[in-house]
Design a protein around this motif. Structure first.
Motif, PDB file in Angstrom:
ATOM      1  N   LYS A  63       0.775  -1.104  -0.015  1.00 32.30           N
ATOM      2  CA  LYS A  63      -0.044  -0.086  -0.049  1.00 32.30           C
ATOM      3  C   LYS A  63       0.801   1.275  -0.002  1.00 32.30           C
ATOM      4  O   LYS A  63       0.482   2.422  -0.422  1.00 32.30           O
ATOM      5  CB  LYS A  63      -1.093  -0.072   1.249  1.00 32.30           C
ATOM      6  N   SER A  66       1.342   2.036  -3.622  1.00 33.02           N
ATOM      7  CA  SER A  66       0.191   2.240  -4.256  1.00 33.02           C
ATOM      8  C   SER A  66      -0.118   3.549  -5.103  1.00 33.02           C
ATOM      9  O   SER A  66      -0.361   3.790  -6.066  1.00 33.02           O
ATOM     10  CB  SER A  66      -0.919   1.804  -3.803  1.00 33.02           C
ATOM     11  N   ASP A  67       0.286   4.582  -4.101  1.00 31.22           N
ATOM     12  CA  ASP A  67       0.109   5.858  -4.717  1.00 31.22           C
ATOM     13  C   ASP A  67       1.433   6.679  -4.830  1.00 31.22           C
ATOM     14  O   ASP A  67       1.560   7.858  -5.638  1.00 31.22           O
ATOM     15  CB  ASP A  67      -0.767   6.806  -4.047  1.00 31.22           C
ATOM     16  N   MET A 208      -2.700  15.493   2.409  1.00 31.39           N
ATOM     17  CA  MET A 208      -3.382  14.627   1.615  1.00 31.39           C
ATOM     18  C   MET A 208      -4.842  14.766   1.366  1.00 31.39           C
ATOM     19  O   MET A 208      -5.385  14.250   0.581  1.00 31.39           O
ATOM     20  CB  MET A 208      -2.833  13.243   1.988  1.00 31.39           C
ATOM     21  N   ARG A 209      -5.273  15.630   2.493  1.00 31.52           N
ATOM     22  CA  ARG A 209      -6.910  15.740   2.432  1.00 31.52           C
ATOM     23  C   ARG A 209      -7.136  16.529   1.282  1.00 31.52           C
ATOM     24  O   ARG A 209      -6.337  17.341   0.782  1.00 31.52           O
ATOM     25  CB  ARG A 209      -6.867  16.398   3.413  1.00 31.52           C
ATOM     26  N   PRO A 210      -8.349  16.339   0.646  1.00 30.54           N
ATOM     27  CA  PRO A 210      -9.381  15.532   0.977  1.00 30.54           C
ATOM     28  C   PRO A 210      -9.374  13.992   0.622  1.00 30.54           C
ATOM     29  O   PRO A 210      -9.762  13.247   1.209  1.00 30.54           O
ATOM     30  CB  PRO A 210     -10.662  15.943   0.860  1.00 30.54           C
ATOM     31  N   PHE A 211      -8.853  13.894  -0.740  1.00 29.42           N
ATOM     32  CA  PHE A 211      -8.654  12.577  -1.410  1.00 29.42           C
ATOM     33  C   PHE A 211      -7.470  12.120  -2.072  1.00 29.42           C
ATOM     34  O   PHE A 211      -7.443  11.398  -2.862  1.00 29.42           O
ATOM     35  CB  PHE A 211      -9.641  12.677  -2.353  1.00 29.42           C
ATOM     36  N   GLY A 212      -6.453  12.357  -0.892  1.00 30.92           N
ATOM     37  CA  GLY A 212      -5.231  11.856  -1.385  1.00 30.92           C
ATOM     38  C   GLY A 212      -4.539  12.521  -2.541  1.00 30.92           C
ATOM     39  O   GLY A 212      -4.712  13.723  -2.603  1.00 30.92           O
ATOM     40  N   TYR A 213      -3.385  11.877  -2.995  1.00 36.24           N
ATOM     41  CA  TYR A 213      -2.599  12.720  -3.775  1.00 36.24           C
ATOM     42  C   TYR A 213      -3.120  12.863  -5.229  1.00 36.24           C
ATOM     43  O   TYR A 213      -4.116  12.205  -5.678  1.00 36.24           O
ATOM     44  CB  TYR A 213      -1.403  11.642  -4.188  1.00 36.24           C
TER      45      TYR A 213
ATOM     46  N   PHE B  16     -12.787  10.408   3.178  1.00 40.04           N
ATOM     47  CA  PHE B  16     -11.913  11.600   3.607  1.00 40.04           C
ATOM     48  C   PHE B  16     -10.545  11.002   4.029  1.00 40.04           C
ATOM     49  O   PHE B  16     -10.363   9.976   4.861  1.00 40.04           O
ATOM     50  CB  PHE B  16     -12.376  12.398   4.656  1.00 40.04           C
ATOM     51  N   SER B  17      -9.453  11.561   3.683  1.00 33.88           N
ATOM     52  CA  SER B  17      -8.075  11.150   3.718  1.00 33.88           C
ATOM     53  C   SER B  17      -7.434  11.973   4.858  1.00 33.88           C
ATOM     54  O   SER B  17      -7.470  13.184   4.667  1.00 33.88           O
ATOM     55  CB  SER B  17      -7.312  11.202   2.547  1.00 33.88           C
ATOM     56  N   GLN B  26      -7.822   5.498   5.386  1.00 38.50           N
ATOM     57  CA  GLN B  26      -6.596   5.316   4.917  1.00 38.50           C
ATOM     58  C   GLN B  26      -6.513   4.168   4.058  1.00 38.50           C
ATOM     59  O   GLN B  26      -6.351   3.216   4.628  1.00 38.50           O
ATOM     60  CB  GLN B  26      -5.577   5.861   5.949  1.00 38.50           C
ATOM     61  N   LYS B  27      -6.061   4.295   2.704  1.00 36.76           N
ATOM     62  CA  LYS B  27      -5.875   3.018   2.088  1.00 36.76           C
ATOM     63  C   LYS B  27      -6.943   1.848   2.233  1.00 36.76           C
ATOM     64  O   LYS B  27      -6.540   0.941   2.585  1.00 36.76           O
ATOM     65  CB  LYS B  27      -4.467   2.577   2.071  1.00 36.76           C
ATOM     66  N   VAL B 325      -7.101   4.220  -3.306  1.00 39.09           N
ATOM     67  CA  VAL B 325      -6.159   5.315  -2.985  1.00 39.09           C
ATOM     68  C   VAL B 325      -6.900   6.790  -3.043  1.00 39.09           C
ATOM     69  O   VAL B 325      -6.252   7.711  -2.813  1.00 39.09           O
ATOM     70  CB  VAL B 325      -4.977   4.885  -4.238  1.00 39.09           C
ATOM     71  N   ARG B 326      -8.216   6.705  -3.236  1.00 38.52           N
ATOM     72  CA  ARG B 326      -8.764   7.874  -3.228  1.00 38.52           C
ATOM     73  C   ARG B 326      -9.412   8.199  -1.602  1.00 38.52           C
ATOM     74  O   ARG B 326     -10.164   9.077  -1.275  1.00 38.52           O
ATOM     75  CB  ARG B 326      -9.958   8.478  -4.034  1.00 38.52           C
ATOM     76  N   HIS B 327      -9.417   6.978  -1.009  1.00 46.65           N
ATOM     77  CA  HIS B 327      -9.898   7.106   0.401  1.00 46.65           C
ATOM     78  C   HIS B 327     -11.382   7.347   0.701  1.00 46.65           C
ATOM     79  O   HIS B 327     -11.541   8.233   1.432  1.00 46.65           O
ATOM     80  CB  HIS B 327      -8.934   7.914   1.329  1.00 46.65           C
ATOM     81  N   ARG B 328     -12.115   6.780  -0.286  1.00 49.60           N
ATOM     82  CA  ARG B 328     -13.833   6.967  -0.085  1.00 49.60           C
ATOM     83  C   ARG B 328     -14.258   5.858  -1.090  1.00 49.60           C
ATOM     84  O   ARG B 328     -13.720   5.261  -1.491  1.00 49.60           O
ATOM     85  CB  ARG B 328     -13.774   8.460  -0.950  1.00 49.60           C
TER      86      ARG B 328
END
Lengths: 485, 335
Positions: A63, A66-67, A208-213, B16-17, B26-27, B325-328
């Motif tokens: 993981k 992964s990004d 990284m908020r709200p939806f990661g990278y 939400f990440s 998270q992941k 990977v978008r945590h949603r």
């Protein structure tokens, strides 16, 4: 029977594979010898396939990969896996070369992914035309954000990239003026990324908020480009970034700067780059030959590399073992000797950490000037790290590569025994072959004499032999000869 | 067979990440819906030492009910939750692909038991993934052993089927598992780019899909849900999309994700972080990308699915897609 001639050929081939790659396992060296020197150079220069990296499995089960956001070890780890496993080593070596020259780090960017993608760009373009490499570099999102070109606007220029492309990436100090810097910066106005404001604040706030990278993409904004007339290195016109690169690349100072960097990286250590305006190259004729290759080939990097590897100045015995291995060369070469690694394991990340402990944190250079190399690599702490790392890897006689080394040592004898002197000579031979001083050889043989004659005729003696081989291999790689390329 | 007037309409996204713990994923690696109250349990894998690891409990209406369990290797703890299932009593079964075991918690989150260790023997696992409870038996997708293991709900090994390969009934790193109203079992045969359908005893019935990026083709499918009408909803992980297939495997539609609105968790966040909120006003969600790599495209376009790893259906004709990977997860209405 090993003749003097083929022993010399073997030493030359090993030299090529240390410099154009990361050293060779005995099997790789056998194959290269069967190909012949020039054919091996051609193969190294013309990789015809992509590396087989199981990205799907890595993304599924690692993981942290992964990004590739990082900023921990994972971004470096994904590159390290490829460095260790590649069968196109010169292409990866060139990635290291460009990473050192165009040093970009995720220390500022906060995320590893754009730097990994920059290395991908080096892999794709790194042996092509230098003009193209500089254009791709100028469009590279990691470089844009690293040197603030997203803040370089038609109405308000930011000189960072204009300065560094001249000073650090192409010509070197003393070959341009402050006006050239400003005018070059103007040529690169509007060279930015998509969503520059939002991505900048995510970077600056390290969130990284709200939806990661969000992966960055180059974007040219014509409305934000300065369309006025500019004079760069004496040429006047309505220049854009590609024009600036064209003007830079036809300048002889650029050819000399690139030639000296290539010589420094592949042939023999030069003084640190800041000293270059004051200190003549170690081999001016070699630099001349590379400058000629640059212009005759239309600025083709591959042609310069071919000139190096097929030249007498590269083949000369005086430059063999004349370069201190960078931490990456030392770590990758040692890992490759030990055999393949599991992409789902932590081995690649541990190798990245080892490099960092020795002074080369991949994807995290100390500054935009990168690493100077040469004697800068060695201090007491770094040397101890090198010795400990190499010893730890090579004493693991369960690894497939180490087992192969031991089996090849055994195969040097027609019976199931060998003297301790023969044993040391055989270990040195399978490790490169590694040439050591008479003093080092004597020391190793004195140490090995405690084993007496070694045998592997039964399981017990074979186990003892393996242990002895592990110890001697560990001792050999702790010597200074192993630190040299 | 053709299906007309079928539509998937985007409703919302939940998630939400954050690496700070609290109301965030998270992941995430798996999710499941508890039937009695519709509460959604999301297996958050977190960074290696993060506070996010555990089961986040949420609703489709963006309620957050807290987190179950925590990071660790002890009993009742987890490292990388990778599969979830509820039994009749609504005990929750959790596969952990890092610890190679299955843990069971009661409805209130109290730890009941766990079993499994790394290995290839009966009752051992190499990265367990999807879970399914069918007729009071637990089906565990044993991904890196390329097999399905079947246990009683108290952890007693009963049987197994499958081995590594690409023939009917063989697997390559299988991932998700589900069943239909007939009690047949569907498995996302990840490395073989297909869905396989079996009887509950493991007899091969059919295979759907082949490698590719076209309609009805798959690139490493991660999970499947089957509706009461037999339609299959497949998380086409490598192609970064959801595909909907008819009962016979023929293609109906696909969706790449549409998360364009700010869910309430985001609204609260941006209200608290004004500089990011102001910058977000300039944010362009969709733009022409200069790559054809689906993973990289999803890395650039925030509304798109990025590594869709799990898909679920509820009793209200909604389909849920979890993105690791978008945590949603994104929610669609089936019309």
């Amino acid at each position: 029977m090993t003749t003097v001639s083929n022993k010399q050929d073997l030493a030359l081939m090993a030299h090529l594979l240390r410099r154009a790659g990361f050293g060779a396992t005995p099997a790789e060296l056998d194959r290269a010898m069967s190909l012949g020197y020039d054919a091996m150079v051609d193969e190294l220069l013309n990789p015809d396939h992509d590396d087989n990296v199981p990205f799907d499995k890595i993304r599924r089960w690692r993981k942290d990969y992964s990004d590739l956001r990082g900023p921990g070890g994972a971004p470096g780890g994904i590159w390290m896996y490829r460095l260790i496993m590649t069968d196109t080593p010169l292409r990866e070596k060139m990635c290291l070369f460009w990473h050192r020259l165009f040093a970009t780090g995720h220390t500022k960017l906060i995320q590893g992914r754009p730097v990994v993608r920059q290395i991908d760009m080096f892999r794709k373009h790194g042996m092509g035309s230098f003009d193209n490499i500089l254009v791709e570099l100028s469009k590279d999102p990691a470089m844009i954000m690293w040197l603030d070109n997203q803040d370089n606007h038609a109405t308000n220029i930011n000189e960072n990239y204009g300065r560094e492309i001249l000073e650090l990436f192409s010509m070197g100090v003393g070959n341009y003026t402050e006006d050239d810097i400003k005018e070059t910066a103007r040529a690169f106005t509007g060279w930015s990324i998509v969503n520059p404001i939002y991505n900048s604040i995510k970077m600056n706030n390290n969130v990284m908020r709200p939806f990661g990278y969000l992966s960055w993409q180059f974007q040219y904004n014509d409305d934000d480009h300065d369309h006025g007339e500019k004079t760069i290195l004496g040429e006047t016109g309505n220049w854009n970034g590609e024009d600036a690169v064209r003007i830079i690349c036809k300048n002889e100072a650029t050819a000399r700067f690139l030639a000296r960097h290539l010589y420094h990286f592949f042939v023999a250590d030069e003084p640190p780059v800041p000293a270059w305006p004051m200190v003549e190259p170690r081999d001016p004729e070699a630099i001349d030959a590379l400058v000629n290759a640059y212009f005759e080939s239309g600025h083709d990097v591959k042609s310069m590399l071919e000139t190096i590897f097929k030249s007498d100045f590269f083949k000369a015995e005086s430059v063999r073992y004349a370069r201190i291995k960078s931490p990456a060369e030392m770590v990758v070469g040692t890992m490759r000797l030990a055999g393949s690694i599991d992409p789902l394991s932590n081995e690649a990340n541990q190798a990245v950490d080892a490099c960092a402990n020795m002074g080369q944190s991949l994807l995290r250079p100390p500054s935009v000037e990168g690493w100077q190399g040469g004697t800068d690599w060695i201090n007491t702490g770094a040397y101890v790290e090198r010795v400990n790392f190499a010893g730890k890897i090579l004493k693991n006689t369960d690894k497939s590569g180490i087992r192969d080394l031991i089996n090849r040592v055994k195969a040097k004898s027609t019976s199931s025994t060998m003297s301790s002197d023969e044993f040391v000579d055989s270990c040195l031979e399978v490790l490169g072959p590694l040439e050591v001083t008479e003093g080092t050889s004597r020391g190793l043989k004195d140490y090995a004499s405690k084993y007496g004659d070694l045998s592997w005729s039964d399981e017990a003696s074979s186990t003892e032999f393996d242990k002895a081989a592990g110890s001697i291999l560990q001792l050999i790689v702790s010597g200074h000869e192993y630190q040299m390329a | 067979m053709t299906t007309t007037n079928f539509e998937l309409n985007y409703i919302t996204n939940v998630g939400f990440s954050s690496d700070q713990g609290g109301r965030s994923f998270q992941k995430p690696g798996c999710f499941a819906i508890r039937k009695s109250d519709g509460r959604i349990f999301v297996g958050s894998r977190g960074p290696a030492a993060g506070p996010n690891v555990g089961l986040q409990m949420v609703s489709v209406d963006h309620d957050w009910f807290g987190k179950m369990s925590e990071i660790g290797r002890g009993e009742g703890q987890m490292m990388e939750p990778s599969g979830l299932a509820f039994d009749q009593e609504e005990n929750i079964y959790v596969a952990d692909e890092s610890l190679h075991r299955v843990s069971v918690f009661d409805r209130d989150g109290e730890f009941l038991m766990c079993w499994g260790e790394q290995g290839t023997g009966p009752g051992q696992f190499e990265a367990p993934a999807g879970l399914l409870i069918l007729d009071e038996k637990l089906y565990v997708v044993d991904a890196r052993n390329h097999r399905i293991q079947i246990f009683s709900t108290s952890g007693e090994f009963l049987s197994e089927w499958g081995s590594e390969g690409s023939k009917d009934g063989e697997f390559s790193y299988p991932w998700g598992i589900t069943s239909d109203t007939n009690g047949d079992v569907y498995i996302a045969d990840w490395g073989n780019d297909r869905i396989q359908k079996f009887t509950f005893e493991g007899e091969h019935i059919a295979s759907y899909g082949k490698s590719g990026s076209g309609e009805g083709q798959f690139n490493r499918p991660a999970d499947i849900a089957v509706a009461t009408d037999g339609k299959m909803y497949v998380a086409d992980w490598g192609n970064q999309r959801l595909q909907v297939l008819n009962k016979d495997g023929s293609f109906i539609t696909l969706n790449k994700g549409e998360a364009v609105e700010h869910n309430p968790w985001l609204v609260e966040y941006f209200d608290a972080v004004q500089d990011e909120k102001k910058a977000r006003e300039t944010f362009v969600r969709y733009f022409e990308v200069d790559t054809d790599d689906p993973h990289e495209i999803s890395a650039r376009l925030e509304p798109y699915f990025w590594d869709p790893c799990n898909v679920l259906l509820d009793d209200n004709d909604r389909v849920y897609v979890l993105e690791s990977v978008r945590h949603r997860f994104q929610v669609f209405k089936i019309n």
